[in-house]
Write an enzyme that holds these catalytic residues in place. Structure first.
Site, PDB file in Angstrom:
ATOM      1  N   CYS A  57      29.441  14.061  79.982  1.00 40.68           N
ATOM      2  CA  CYS A  57      30.769  13.550  79.593  1.00 40.68           C
ATOM      3  C   CYS A  57      31.555  13.026  80.791  1.00 40.68           C
ATOM      4  O   CYS A  57      31.775  11.826  80.926  1.00 40.68           O
ATOM      5  CB  CYS A  57      31.584  14.644  78.899  1.00 40.68           C
ATOM      6  SG  CYS A  57      30.822  15.276  77.381  1.00 40.68           S
ATOM      7  N   ARG A  58      32.000  13.921  81.678  1.00 40.16           N
ATOM      8  CA  ARG A  58      32.938  13.527  82.729  1.00 40.16           C
ATOM      9  C   ARG A  58      32.282  12.877  83.933  1.00 40.16           C
ATOM     10  O   ARG A  58      32.705  11.792  84.365  1.00 40.16           O
ATOM     11  CB  ARG A  58      33.758  14.759  83.176  1.00 40.16           C
ATOM     12  CG  ARG A  58      34.677  15.294  82.104  1.00 40.16           C
ATOM     13  CD  ARG A  58      35.204  16.674  82.438  1.00 40.16           C
ATOM     14  NE  ARG A  58      34.134  17.673  82.402  1.00 40.16           N
ATOM     15  CZ  ARG A  58      34.268  18.943  82.760  1.00 40.16           C
ATOM     16  NH1 ARG A  58      35.432  19.361  83.227  1.00 40.16           N
ATOM     17  NH2 ARG A  58      33.256  19.765  82.665  1.00 40.16           N
ATOM     18  N   SER A  59      31.297  13.541  84.535  1.00 46.73           N
ATOM     19  CA  SER A  59      30.754  12.984  85.790  1.00 46.73           C
ATOM     20  C   SER A  59      30.024  11.647  85.592  1.00 46.73           C
ATOM     21  O   SER A  59      30.109  10.784  86.484  1.00 46.73           O
ATOM     22  CB  SER A  59      29.893  14.008  86.542  1.00 46.73           C
ATOM     23  OG  SER A  59      28.785  14.427  85.798  1.00 46.73           O
TER      24      SER A  59
ATOM     25  N   CYS B  94      29.914  17.711  87.166  1.00 48.85           N
ATOM     26  CA  CYS B  94      30.629  18.433  86.106  1.00 48.85           C
ATOM     27  C   CYS B  94      29.689  19.504  85.564  1.00 48.85           C
ATOM     28  O   CYS B  94      28.716  19.872  86.235  1.00 48.85           O
ATOM     29  CB  CYS B  94      31.160  17.485  85.033  1.00 48.85           C
ATOM     30  SG  CYS B  94      29.906  16.578  84.112  1.00 48.85           S
TER      31      CYS B  94
ATOM     32  N   ASN C 114      26.926  17.110  82.825  1.00 45.12           N
ATOM     33  CA  ASN C 114      26.531  15.772  83.286  1.00 45.12           C
ATOM     34  C   ASN C 114      26.291  14.794  82.133  1.00 45.12           C
ATOM     35  O   ASN C 114      25.434  13.911  82.192  1.00 45.12           O
ATOM     36  CB  ASN C 114      25.287  15.840  84.194  1.00 45.12           C
ATOM     37  CG  ASN C 114      24.990  14.528  84.933  1.00 45.12           C
ATOM     38  OD1 ASN C 114      23.827  14.198  85.164  1.00 45.12           O
ATOM     39  ND2 ASN C 114      25.997  13.777  85.281  1.00 45.12           N
TER      40      ASN C 114
ATOM     41  N   ASP D 148      37.503  19.384  80.114  1.00 45.32           N
ATOM     42  CA  ASP D 148      36.193  19.211  79.486  1.00 45.32           C
ATOM     43  C   ASP D 148      36.392  18.700  78.055  1.00 45.32           C
ATOM     44  O   ASP D 148      36.960  19.404  77.226  1.00 45.32           O
ATOM     45  CB  ASP D 148      35.486  20.573  79.490  1.00 45.32           C
ATOM     46  CG  ASP D 148      34.085  20.502  78.916  1.00 45.32           C
ATOM     47  OD1 ASP D 148      33.727  19.468  78.316  1.00 45.32           O
ATOM     48  OD2 ASP D 148      33.344  21.491  79.060  1.00 45.32           O
TER      49      ASP D 148
HETATM   50  P1  4NP Z   1      30.693  17.639  80.906  1.00 45.27           P
HETATM   51  O1  4NP Z   1      30.916  18.231  79.428  1.00 45.27           O
HETATM   52  O2  4NP Z   1      30.630  18.828  81.826  1.00 45.27           O
HETATM   53  O3  4NP Z   1      31.892  16.798  81.140  1.00 45.27           O
HETATM   54  O4  4NP Z   1      29.398  16.856  80.831  1.00 45.27           O
HETATM   55  C1  4NP Z   1      30.051  19.182  78.879  1.00 45.27           C
HETATM   56  C2  4NP Z   1      28.873  18.768  78.269  1.00 45.27           C
HETATM   57  C3  4NP Z   1      28.031  19.693  77.698  1.00 45.27           C
HETATM   58  C4  4NP Z   1      28.364  21.032  77.741  1.00 45.27           C
HETATM   59  C5  4NP Z   1      29.535  21.457  78.359  1.00 45.27           C
HETATM   60  C6  4NP Z   1      30.374  20.526  78.927  1.00 45.27           C
HETATM   61  N1  4NP Z   1      27.510  21.978  77.124  1.00 45.27           N
HETATM   62  O5  4NP Z   1      27.869  23.179  77.102  1.00 45.27           O
HETATM   63  O6  4NP Z   1      26.428  21.613  76.660  1.00 45.27           O
END
Ligand code: 4NP
Length: 164
Positions: free
Chosen positions: A16-18, A11, A14, A125
């Site tokens: 939240c989702r993955s 994702c 790294n 997201d």
């Molecule tokens: P993820 O979510 O891609 O599902 O881990 C996010 C976590 C952090 C950020 C963006 C998306 N960020 O911009 O820090």
């Protein structure tokens, strides 16, 4: 003897989702007694959260359903990850583009929800969202991980029974 099939869930951050996808997949593979056939990891396209545990909301939504989210965030490492992992499982189209731009072979990339039953294509997201958004992510990931596991057991001879 067969070697494990390697799967990298990807994702943006790294956290939240993955990490949740990785944890759900491992949980399901363990429940089916096939965990040893897989090597599973997750990574982000960005490096903002390197070294951090998953977002507390991902950990909580997993824990509420008996899924332990253990991952520590890291950025993808091209080209090593692209050589080391058989499958790169992206949460959304932007992740697919990011992986392709970083040099991953398109035939190794799949969208996570292409293995799910729903008409939804991308895992949204949830980073700036609410606890409910994280529940929605779990609800999308759970059947998609089951579909991915089934598909790998059926279609990837390294994960199936051939050669055992
Ligand atoms: P993820 O979510 O891609 O599902 O881990 C996010 C976590 C952090 C950020 C963006 C998306 N960020 O911009 O820090």
């Amino acid at each position: 003897m067969t070697r494990p099939v390697s799967v990298l869930f990807v994702c943006l951050g790294n956290i939240c989702r993955s990490p949740l996808a990785e944890a759900i997949f491992v949980h399901q593979a363990r429940a089916r007694g096939v965990e040893g056939r897989f090597r599973v990891d997750s990574a982000g396209l960005g490096r903002w959260h390197e070294g951090e545990r998953a977002d507390p909301r991902s950990i909580a939504v997993g824990a509420a359903r008996g899924v332990e989210v253990l991952s520590v965030a890291r950025q993808i490492r091209p080209p090593d990850d692209f050589d080391a992992f058989d499958w790169l499982i992206a949460m959304d189209r932007a992740n697919v583009e990011g992986l392709t731009r970083a040099g991953a072979a398109p035939e190794r990339i799949r969208l996570m929800l292409s293995f799910g039953p729903s008409g939804v294509v991308e895992v949204p997201d949830p980073y700036t969202g609410t606890a409910r958004d994280f529940e929605r992510v779990f609800e999308l990931l759970e059947p998609a991980c089951a579909g991915l596991l089934e598909w790998l057991l059926d279609h990837d001879e390294r994960a199936g029974t051939i050669g055992e």
